[in-house]
Design an enzyme around this catalytic site. Structure first.
Site, PDB file in Angstrom:
ATOM      1  N   ASN A  90       1.601   4.473   7.525  1.00  0.00           N
ATOM      2  CA  ASN A  90       1.625   3.436   6.494  1.00  0.00           C
ATOM      3  C   ASN A  90       2.113   1.962   7.267  1.00  0.00           C
ATOM      4  O   ASN A  90       1.465   1.401   6.842  1.00  0.00           O
ATOM      5  CB  ASN A  90       1.454   3.624   5.485  1.00  0.00           C
ATOM      6  CG  ASN A  90       1.706   1.992   4.807  1.00  0.00           C
ATOM      7  OD1 ASN A  90       0.058   1.174   4.187  1.00  0.00           O
ATOM      8  ND2 ASN A  90       2.457   1.769   4.085  1.00  0.00           N
ATOM      9  N   ASP A 140      11.025   3.185   4.518  1.00  0.00           N
ATOM     10  CA  ASP A 140      11.030   1.596   4.907  1.00  0.00           C
ATOM     11  C   ASP A 140      11.754   1.513   5.032  1.00  0.00           C
ATOM     12  O   ASP A 140      13.315   1.861   4.944  1.00  0.00           O
ATOM     13  CB  ASP A 140      10.489   1.444   3.157  1.00  0.00           C
ATOM     14  CG  ASP A 140       9.632  -0.298   3.872  1.00  0.00           C
ATOM     15  OD1 ASP A 140      10.292  -1.254   4.908  1.00  0.00           O
ATOM     16  OD2 ASP A 140       8.492  -0.077   3.115  1.00  0.00           O
ATOM     17  N   VAL A 146      10.313   3.827  12.417  1.00  0.00           N
ATOM     18  CA  VAL A 146       9.318   4.814  12.816  1.00  0.00           C
ATOM     19  C   VAL A 146       9.040   4.270  14.439  1.00  0.00           C
ATOM     20  O   VAL A 146       8.122   5.006  15.011  1.00  0.00           O
ATOM     21  CB  VAL A 146       7.599   4.984  12.285  1.00  0.00           C
ATOM     22  CG1 VAL A 146       7.740   5.712  11.268  1.00  0.00           C
ATOM     23  CG2 VAL A 146       7.184   3.844  11.993  1.00  0.00           C
ATOM     24  N   ARG A 153       1.353  -8.752   1.745  1.00  0.00           N
ATOM     25  CA  ARG A 153       2.550  -9.943   2.103  1.00  0.00           C
ATOM     26  C   ARG A 153       1.485  -9.663   3.298  1.00  0.00           C
ATOM     27  O   ARG A 153       1.662 -10.976   3.932  1.00  0.00           O
ATOM     28  CB  ARG A 153       4.374  -9.382   1.686  1.00  0.00           C
ATOM     29  CG  ARG A 153       4.353  -8.338   3.253  1.00  0.00           C
ATOM     30  CD  ARG A 153       5.853  -8.121   2.843  1.00  0.00           C
ATOM     31  NE  ARG A 153       5.921  -6.814   3.990  1.00  0.00           N
ATOM     32  CZ  ARG A 153       7.628  -6.538   4.438  1.00  0.00           C
ATOM     33  NH1 ARG A 153       8.472  -7.636   4.474  1.00  0.00           N
ATOM     34  NH2 ARG A 153       7.620  -5.221   5.781  1.00  0.00           N
ATOM     35  N   ALA A 170      -3.068  -1.445  18.723  1.00  0.00           N
ATOM     36  CA  ALA A 170      -2.520  -0.605  18.156  1.00  0.00           C
ATOM     37  C   ALA A 170      -3.706   0.345  17.175  1.00  0.00           C
ATOM     38  O   ALA A 170      -3.243   1.879  16.789  1.00  0.00           O
ATOM     39  CB  ALA A 170      -1.696  -0.589  17.242  1.00  0.00           C
ATOM     40  N   LYS A 171      -4.254  -0.409  16.208  1.00  0.00           N
ATOM     41  CA  LYS A 171      -4.638   0.618  15.296  1.00  0.00           C
ATOM     42  C   LYS A 171      -6.863   1.303  15.259  1.00  0.00           C
ATOM     43  O   LYS A 171      -6.761   2.200  15.066  1.00  0.00           O
ATOM     44  CB  LYS A 171      -5.567  -0.487  13.798  1.00  0.00           C
ATOM     45  CG  LYS A 171      -4.308  -0.794  12.941  1.00  0.00           C
ATOM     46  CD  LYS A 171      -3.606   0.098  12.488  1.00  0.00           C
ATOM     47  CE  LYS A 171      -3.172  -0.948  11.360  1.00  0.00           C
ATOM     48  NZ  LYS A 171      -1.642   0.702  11.105  1.00  0.00           N
ATOM     49  N   TYR A 218      -2.144  -5.738  17.443  1.00  0.00           N
ATOM     50  CA  TYR A 218      -2.606  -5.146  16.099  1.00  0.00           C
ATOM     51  C   TYR A 218      -3.703  -4.050  16.191  1.00  0.00           C
ATOM     52  O   TYR A 218      -3.736  -3.125  16.297  1.00  0.00           O
ATOM     53  CB  TYR A 218      -2.527  -6.075  15.126  1.00  0.00           C
ATOM     54  CG  TYR A 218      -2.486  -5.479  13.646  1.00  0.00           C
ATOM     55  CD1 TYR A 218      -1.767  -4.743  13.034  1.00  0.00           C
ATOM     56  CD2 TYR A 218      -4.069  -5.024  12.840  1.00  0.00           C
ATOM     57  CE1 TYR A 218      -2.026  -4.421  11.677  1.00  0.00           C
ATOM     58  CE2 TYR A 218      -4.367  -4.839  11.436  1.00  0.00           C
ATOM     59  CZ  TYR A 218      -3.539  -4.510  11.161  1.00  0.00           C
ATOM     60  OH  TYR A 218      -3.586  -4.016   9.886  1.00  0.00           O
ATOM     61  N   SER A 260      -7.523  -0.175  10.950  1.00  0.00           N
ATOM     62  CA  SER A 260      -6.828  -1.616  10.293  1.00  0.00           C
ATOM     63  C   SER A 260      -9.204  -1.878  10.316  1.00  0.00           C
ATOM     64  O   SER A 260      -9.530  -1.622  11.521  1.00  0.00           O
ATOM     65  CB  SER A 260      -7.378  -1.993  10.464  1.00  0.00           C
ATOM     66  OG  SER A 260      -6.868  -3.392  10.122  1.00  0.00           O
ATOM     67  N   ALA A 318      -6.555  -4.685   0.645  1.00  0.00           N
ATOM     68  CA  ALA A 318      -5.539  -5.139   0.140  1.00  0.00           C
ATOM     69  C   ALA A 318      -4.607  -6.507   0.099  1.00  0.00           C
ATOM     70  O   ALA A 318      -4.146  -6.385   1.137  1.00  0.00           O
ATOM     71  CB  ALA A 318      -4.659  -4.414  -0.901  1.00  0.00           C
ATOM     72  N   LEU A 332       0.689  -1.156  -0.017  1.00  0.00           N
ATOM     73  CA  LEU A 332       0.532   0.004  -0.015  1.00  0.00           C
ATOM     74  C   LEU A 332       0.759   1.400  -0.006  1.00  0.00           C
ATOM     75  O   LEU A 332       0.895   2.091  -0.967  1.00  0.00           O
ATOM     76  CB  LEU A 332      -0.789  -0.304   1.622  1.00  0.00           C
ATOM     77  CG  LEU A 332      -2.021  -0.928   0.997  1.00  0.00           C
ATOM     78  CD1 LEU A 332      -2.647  -1.106   2.509  1.00  0.00           C
ATOM     79  CD2 LEU A 332      -3.592  -0.336   0.450  1.00  0.00           C
TER      80      LEU A 332
END
Length: 304
Positions: free
Chosen positions: A101, A39, A75, A201, A169-170, A166, A153, A198, A20
């Site tokens: 992201n 990245d 990050v 990976r 966090a989201k 996850y 998410s 999407a 993404l």
């Protein structure tokens, strides 16, 4: 149709070496933005580092006639977040757009999840959001312009098995975005949340054979609009999944007022309490916090 452009704008996209983030960076650059492609190049679990993905995306952008520079800072630390923003300022003179992201996944059942795996995911998704928003936000406010897009998410909105870290966090980034939206409103700084889906990976281990088309290119235009100067909303949450773009909201039922309650009375009236026939939505901007409290106070005053 000629698309909206970003000429003169500087964008930072974290996690832009693949999936993404790569789609966001390439789209913004193709429409005139100068892009910091950030990245660290680690594995899906966040281990290791590889400068290759960030440099490869920069090479793609430059080969197509765009302007971009790589950043391989993480990050996950305050210093890394500041270094990412400093790259935009030092190489392009400032920052107008921030898209956070970057993400990792460490799966595990709630009953078994280690504290190390919990913290490692929060470090990238949630603390990582703060680590880049914190240095970017004052620059945007002082300049009188900014567009922040943070990533949540469906796992954050609705939960999922084996991803407590996850999910926490989201959902946390929604609160951060709302505060940035409130405090940025007087400075022409917007902050919104994208909830993307999407096949990247991140979908490793999931059977996607029956999925409809779900490439990152179906998400990127929604992020592009939230990052554009014409974006007319702030403090909101948007879904982008398989060609569908929608808004998500936090809503309440009108609820039931009584001057006092017993436990049994709560149970006896639970269907009324849960009745969503006439839902209430209090947008974060301009005053969702106060509107929420004011509604309850008004119900109480009406029965005084």
């Amino acid at each position: 149709m000629t698309d909206l452009r970003f000429d003169g704008r500087v964008a930072v996209v974290t996690g832009a070496g693949r999936g993404l983030g790569r789609a966001y960076a390439r789209l913004l650059a193709s429409l005139g933005a100068r892009v910091v492609v950030n990245d660290v190049g680690g594995s899906l679990t966040g281990d290791g580092a590889d400068a290759g993905p960030a440099h490869a995306v920069v090479d793609e952008i430059v080969a197509a006639g765009g302007a971009a520079v790589p950043s391989t800072d993480s990050v996950a630390t305050p210093g890394g977040g500041r270094a990412i923003v400093d790259t935009a300022r030092d190489r392009f003179g400032g920052i107008d757009i921030l898209v956070h992201n970057a993400g990792t996944v460490r799966r595990g059942a709630l009953r078994d999840m280690s504290y190390a795996d919990f913290d490692a995911v929060l470090d990238v998704h949630l603390r990582g959001a703060f680590h880049v928003v914190r240095p970017a936000f004052p620059l945007m406010c002082d300049n009188g312009y900014g567009r922040i897009v943070l990533t949540s998410s469906i796992g954050g909105l609705y939960g999922n098995h084996d991803v407590a870290n996850y999910a926490v966090a989201k959902v946390g980034v929604i609160g951060l975005s709302n505060v940035a939206a409130l405090e940025g409103a007087a400075h022409n700084v917007t902050s919104n949340v994208i909830v993307p889906a999407a096949v990247t990976r991140m979908a490793e281990g999931i059977d996607t054979s029956a999925y409809p088309p779900m490439g990152p290119e179906l998400v990127a235009p929604a992020v592009g609009w939230l990052a554009h100067e014409s974006c007319s909303v702030t403090g909101e949450i948007f879904i982008a999944l398989a060609g569908r773009i929608a808004r998500a909201v936090i809503a309440e039922t009108p609820g039931v007022y009584q001057p006092s309650w017993t436990i049994g009375e709560v149970g006896a009236r639970i269907d009324e309490i849960r009745d969503f026939t006439d839902p209430l939505v209090f947008p974060a901007v301009p005053s969702g916090h106060n509107d929420h409290i004011g509604y309850s106070f008004a119900r109480s005053a009406a029965h005084a």
